[in-house]
Design a protein around this motif. Structure first.
Motif, short mmCIF file in Angstrom:
data_model
loop_
_atom_site.label_atom_id
_atom_site.label_comp_id
_atom_site.label_asym_id
_atom_site.label_seq_id
_atom_site.Cartn_x
_atom_site.Cartn_y
_atom_site.Cartn_z
N UNK A 9 0.93 -1.07 0.25
CA UNK A 9 0.01 -0.11 0.06
C UNK A 9 1.05 1.19 0.09
N UNK A 10 0.53 2.19 -0.78
CA UNK A 10 1.15 3.67 -0.43
C UNK A 10 0.08 4.55 0.01
N UNK A 11 0.18 5.02 1.16
CA UNK A 11 -0.72 5.76 1.85
C UNK A 11 -0.66 7.22 1.20
N UNK A 12 -1.97 8.11 1.65
CA UNK A 12 -1.79 9.17 1.00
C UNK A 12 -0.89 10.29 1.39
N UNK A 13 -0.13 9.96 2.60
CA UNK A 13 0.76 11.11 3.03
C UNK A 13 2.37 10.46 2.46
N UNK A 14 2.18 9.38 1.78
CA UNK A 14 3.54 8.94 0.98
C UNK A 14 4.13 7.90 2.11
N UNK A 15 3.69 7.27 3.00
CA UNK A 15 4.31 5.96 3.73
C UNK A 15 3.88 4.91 2.70
N UNK A 16 5.10 4.31 2.23
CA UNK A 16 4.94 3.05 1.44
C UNK A 16 5.10 1.72 2.40
N UNK A 55 9.88 5.60 3.29
CA UNK A 55 9.40 7.04 3.07
C UNK A 55 10.46 7.60 2.07
N UNK A 56 9.98 8.47 0.84
CA UNK A 56 10.96 8.95 0.04
C UNK A 56 10.83 10.31 0.28
N UNK A 57 12.13 10.97 0.15
CA UNK A 57 12.35 12.36 0.30
C UNK A 57 12.95 12.87 -1.19
N UNK A 58 12.58 13.68 -1.74
CA UNK A 58 12.94 14.38 -2.87
C UNK A 58 13.95 15.52 -2.28
N UNK A 59 15.41 15.74 -2.68
CA UNK A 59 16.00 16.67 -2.64
C UNK A 59 16.27 17.39 -3.73
N UNK A 60 16.37 18.81 -3.28
CA UNK A 60 16.72 19.86 -4.74
C UNK A 60 18.06 19.61 -4.99
N UNK A 72 7.61 13.06 -0.54
CA UNK A 72 6.79 12.85 -1.87
C UNK A 72 5.39 12.12 -0.99
N UNK A 73 4.23 12.73 -1.65
CA UNK A 73 2.81 12.17 -1.32
C UNK A 73 2.61 10.80 -2.16
N UNK A 74 1.52 10.57 -2.06
CA UNK A 74 0.88 9.19 -2.79
C UNK A 74 1.25 9.13 -4.32
N UNK A 75 0.58 10.18 -4.76
CA UNK A 75 0.70 10.61 -6.22
C UNK A 75 2.30 10.57 -6.75
N UNK A 76 2.99 11.42 -6.06
CA UNK A 76 4.24 11.60 -6.43
C UNK A 76 5.34 10.44 -6.09
N UNK A 77 4.89 9.45 -5.28
CA UNK A 77 5.38 8.38 -5.48
C UNK A 77 5.33 7.24 -6.49
N UNK A 78 3.90 7.41 -6.83
CA UNK A 78 3.50 6.53 -7.85
C UNK A 78 4.03 7.24 -9.20
N UNK A 79 4.19 8.41 -9.43
CA UNK A 79 4.79 8.93 -10.52
C UNK A 79 6.36 8.60 -10.61
N UNK A 80 7.20 8.73 -9.22
CA UNK A 80 8.40 8.28 -9.58
C UNK A 80 8.54 6.54 -9.91
N UNK A 81 7.68 5.94 -9.41
CA UNK A 81 7.60 4.33 -9.77
C UNK A 81 7.49 4.28 -11.32
#
Length: 264
Positions: free
Chosen positions: A34-41, A50-55, A212-221
């Motif tokens: 499950x990928x939860x709405x707050x980004x917890x995988x 948990x995925x953290x994107x770094x600039x 990253x939230x849920x949608x951003x995690x799915x976009x990365x995958x």
């Protein structure tokens, strides 16, 4: 108790020698529960990520003192993390279509003297980038926590797989397992605390970081699993076309009806 040690060691060796299940597709490598709405995988076996994107920043544009401060701060941040962390650098095709459309939309809301300049700038960007293979680099910090297995403190692993499995089996003996809900809450609090440490440490050097939230995690995958398709069909386009739907809709009946015309 020596016999118990050898018994557990034999069990650990049997587990290690057991043939692993063959991965048929690339998707099998991502065992997502499950990928939860707050980004917890959530992974099978009470494992959480948990995925953290770094600039990204260009250190070459900074002074020697600033570069030294960044490296010192990064080392201090890594030492302060209480969970394992993996850094991932991902190269993607840079698609400017959505950016240019948003730019034109905002340009239409500007005063006339700014609107013409914004449109000309947008046209120039589209002309200069059209047909070119632009690349974009993404930097991620993947925080990991195996809530149900604390045999090796904090999930830290040694270089010896047999020793890792043996210590895990020994630690699980007689240990009462917490309910999944409590494990999930504990993992979420721990991982988001570690993410705040990363964001706070990098923020002091003007380096942005976000979870990253849920949608951003799915976009990365999606970009990871579809490296050939992603440059031509973004995650949003694929979603709109129903590519991820369990109930695909065929256009064949509509095409047939149009071909029959008035005979229907």
């Amino acid at each position: 108790m020596e016999w118990l040690f050898y018994l557990v060691a034999a069990a650990a060796v049997a587990v290690l020698l057991r043939p692993a299940k063959k991965k048929e597709t690339a998707q099998d490598l991502f065992e997502l529960k499950e990928v939860h709405p707050d980004g917890l995988i959530e992974l099978p076996g009470d494992k959480y990520r948990l995925v953290v994107e770094i600039e990204p920043v260009n250190l070459a544009l900074r002074s020697f003192q600033e570069q030294a401060a960044v490296w010192t701060g990064l080392r201090a941040m890594l030492n302060s993390l209480n969970v394992p962390c993996t850094f991932l650098v991902q190269t993607r095709h840079l698609d400017l279509r959505d950016y240019l459309e948003d730019y034109r939309r905002k340009a239409d809301e500007c005063p006339p003297h700014i609107r013409s300049y914004a449109r000309s700038l947008c046209d120039w960007l589209q002309k200069e980038t059209e047909g070119k293979h632009l690349r974009d680099r993404r930097f991620y910090a993947i925080l990991k926590l195996d809530a149900a297995s604390s045999g090796i403190e904090g999930g830290v692993q040694t270089d010896n797989p047999a020793l890792n499995e043996l210590v895990n089996l020994l630690s699980k003996a007689g240990k009462t397992k917490l309910p999944s809900g409590e494990l999930r809450k504990l993992a979420r609090d721990t991982l988001f605390e570690a993410a705040s440490v990363i964001a706070g440490s990098l923020g002091s050097f003007e380096i942005g970081a976000r979870v990253l939230d849920r949608r951003q995690v799915l976009e990365m995958l999606y970009a990871t699993l579809n490296r050939d398709l992603a440059p031509f069909a973004s995650f949003t386009d694929a979603d709109r076309s129903g590519a991820f739907s369990l109930f695909p809709v065929s256009n064949t009946p509509e095409v047939i009806l149009k071909g029959l015309g008035s005979d229907v």
